[in-house]
Scaffold this active site. Structure first.
Site, short mmCIF file in Angstrom:
data_model
loop_
_atom_site.label_atom_id
_atom_site.label_comp_id
_atom_site.label_asym_id
_atom_site.label_seq_id
_atom_site.Cartn_x
_atom_site.Cartn_y
_atom_site.Cartn_z
N ASP A 17 -19.38 36.88 85.24
CA ASP A 17 -20.51 36.06 85.69
C ASP A 17 -20.61 34.83 84.79
O ASP A 17 -20.58 34.94 83.55
CB ASP A 17 -21.80 36.86 85.63
CG ASP A 17 -22.97 36.11 86.24
OD1 ASP A 17 -23.23 36.30 87.44
OD2 ASP A 17 -23.62 35.32 85.50
N GLU B 7 -21.99 32.79 91.41
CA GLU B 7 -21.16 32.55 90.23
C GLU B 7 -20.51 33.84 89.74
O GLU B 7 -20.07 33.93 88.59
CB GLU B 7 -21.98 31.92 89.11
CG GLU B 7 -23.07 32.78 88.56
CD GLU B 7 -24.40 32.67 89.29
OE1 GLU B 7 -25.44 32.91 88.67
OE2 GLU B 7 -24.40 32.34 90.50
#
Length: 468
Positions: A338, A381
């Site tokens: 992430d 993301e």
């Protein structure tokens, strides 16, 4: 255009004989037209009756003329035998149900064309020679009769040659050797030979080298089996190009024995060229469809922004690898990656800058992994890497290599570093894809809580451990 067009040059001057000949011409052309153009067929009974009438009148006149000559009984008998064979074949063909059956109609047409060619070119020619040998100059009456018959037979052969030269088909005739003893003008024109000066023409030499063996084998099979065959080959034309012909080769039968061949071919170059062009076009279309299908499939399974596998493809791959690992006992690990503070990039620099950063992160992750590894974008993301045949230690090394690579990379236009937090989970007994992914996600969140830009390993009992 009829298959055998009538020509005034065919006329003998004898009204009765000319009427007999023309009747057979008309009958053959009528049947040929019906077969070729799928026109209504004549009734079988009418066709048979016309052929029997021809046999009764024409053969009777011819045999009467021969009996007045000085031909030997053997020669006359041979000719009479041919007549009886004609009548026998008519009776055999008449036993068929009707002419609406394509095979029956073609059999009748083949018989009539073969009769015209073989009877005129071969048997009548031998009879004419026998008459010459038997001429008795001391018997003016016999000489006169025989000369009339010789002249009639020669005129018949001349008319046939004119007839075959007028025919659109490429016709040739051979004996038992299979070597052509006669070829019509259409053949000479097709290959570009002057028939007047042609001597010992090498006809097989005009056939394409790649087709020659197959063509000769077809001729041999017809001679050996007595069964007609159709063959499609390339032949060098007068222009020097290769043309395609479709040829039907049939046995010539006399007294139930094969005595040679007769063949009729059609120039199918145009149709074959169209067929090849269509085949090539279909091939191109199939390749284009296959390529488009492949691209669509790739697009359906790819993330449109980064080009990595999308969420659907990623989850399917995780399930497959978990099943494989459970069956084989091989190790398996996941990396849940992430991007840290990604919302800040979007809020301060805009979504275009954020998208560019995600594309670059995806590229760096992919470059850091092995060819056998699999990586996809789970959403936003978040990225997940699937490391087959990799245990916890190897997965931790891979995760930290990715983390370091991204943190040290200079991202154009951002003016600040980009970091990632990574959770690592390894497959354990009883794990399914969802459980394995959830543990990696939980480990990634722990890395976030611990300050970001670091890796954490998920413990099977729920306890997290620092990777390094």
């Amino acid at each position: 255009m009829p298959l055998f067009p009538w020509n005034p040059l065919f006329e003998t001057g004898n009204e009765r004989i000319d009427r007999q000949h023309r009747g057979l011409f008309d009958l053959t052309n009528q049947l040929a037209s019906a077969v070729q153009h799928r026109e209504p067929m004549p009734k079988l009974s009418a066709l048979v009756e016309r052929l029997r009438h021809y046999a009764r009148t024409h053969f009777c006149d011819e045999e009467a003329l021969m009996r007045c000559s000085r031909l030997t009984g053997e020669e006359i008998g041979r000719h009479v035998c041919a007549h009886k064979m004609f009548e026998h074949e008519i009776d055999r063909l008449a036993a068929r149900a009707d002419l609406t059956d394509a095979e029956s109609a073609e059999a009748f047409l083949e018989f009539l064309v073969t009769w015209l060619v073989t009877h005129i070119l071969k048997l009548d020619r031998r009879i004419a020679q026998a008459l010459v040998d038997q001429c008795n100059a001391e018997d003016p009456d016999a000489l006169a009769v025989e000369e009339v018959l010789i002249e009639a037979l020669m005129e018949t052969e001349r008319r046939f040659r004119l007839l075959s030269d007028e025919a659109p088909s490429l016709i040739w005739v051979s004996g038992l050797s299979g070597q052509r003893g006669f070829a019509n003008k259409a053949w000479y024109d097709f290959v570009g030979i002057d028939p007047i000066h042609a001597v010992d023409v090498d006809w097989p030499g005009f056939v394409h080298p790649e087709d020659r063996e197959r063509y000769q084998a077809c001729i041999g099979d017809v001679l050996a089996t007595g069964q007609a065959a159709t063959v499609e080959v390339r032949v060098k034309t007068a222009s020097g190009d290769w043309g395609w012909i479709l040829e039907k080769i049939s046995p010539r039968i006399s007294r139930n024995a094969c005595i040679g061949l007769i063949a009729a071919a059609t120039d199918v170059t145009g149709a074959k060229t169209s067929e090849l062009l269509l085949s090539e076009a279909n091939g191109r279309l199939e390749r284009e469809v296959s390529e488009r299908t492949r691209k669509l499939k790739r697009l359906a399974l790819a993330d449109p922004l980064t080009g990595l596998a999308n969420r659907r493809s990623l989850l399917e791959r995780i399930d497959r690898e978990v099943a494989r690992s459970a069956g084989s006992g091989d190790e398996l690990s996941l990396l849940f990656i992430d991007v840290d503070h990604f919302k800040t990039i979007n809020d301060t620099l805009g979504h275009a800058a954020g998208d560019a950063a995600l594309i670059e992160v995806a590229r760096l992750i992919e470059q850091s992994l092995r060819r056998t590894d699999f990586v996809g974008r789970l959403g936003g993301e978040e990225f997940v890497a699937v490391l087959a045949k990799t245990g916890e230690a190897g997965a931790c090394e891979a995760a930290d290599a990715i983390r370091r690579t991204i943190s040290r990379h200079e991202f154009d236009g951002l003016g600040r570093p980009v970091t990632v937090s990574i959770g690592v989970s390894s497959h354990g007994s009883g794990d399914d894809g969802t459980a394995l992914l959830d543990r990696a996600d939980h480990a990634m969140l722990q890395a976030k809580r611990d300050g970001r830009n670091r890796c954490r390993v998920a413990g099977h009992g729920g306890r997290d451990r620092l990777s390094a």
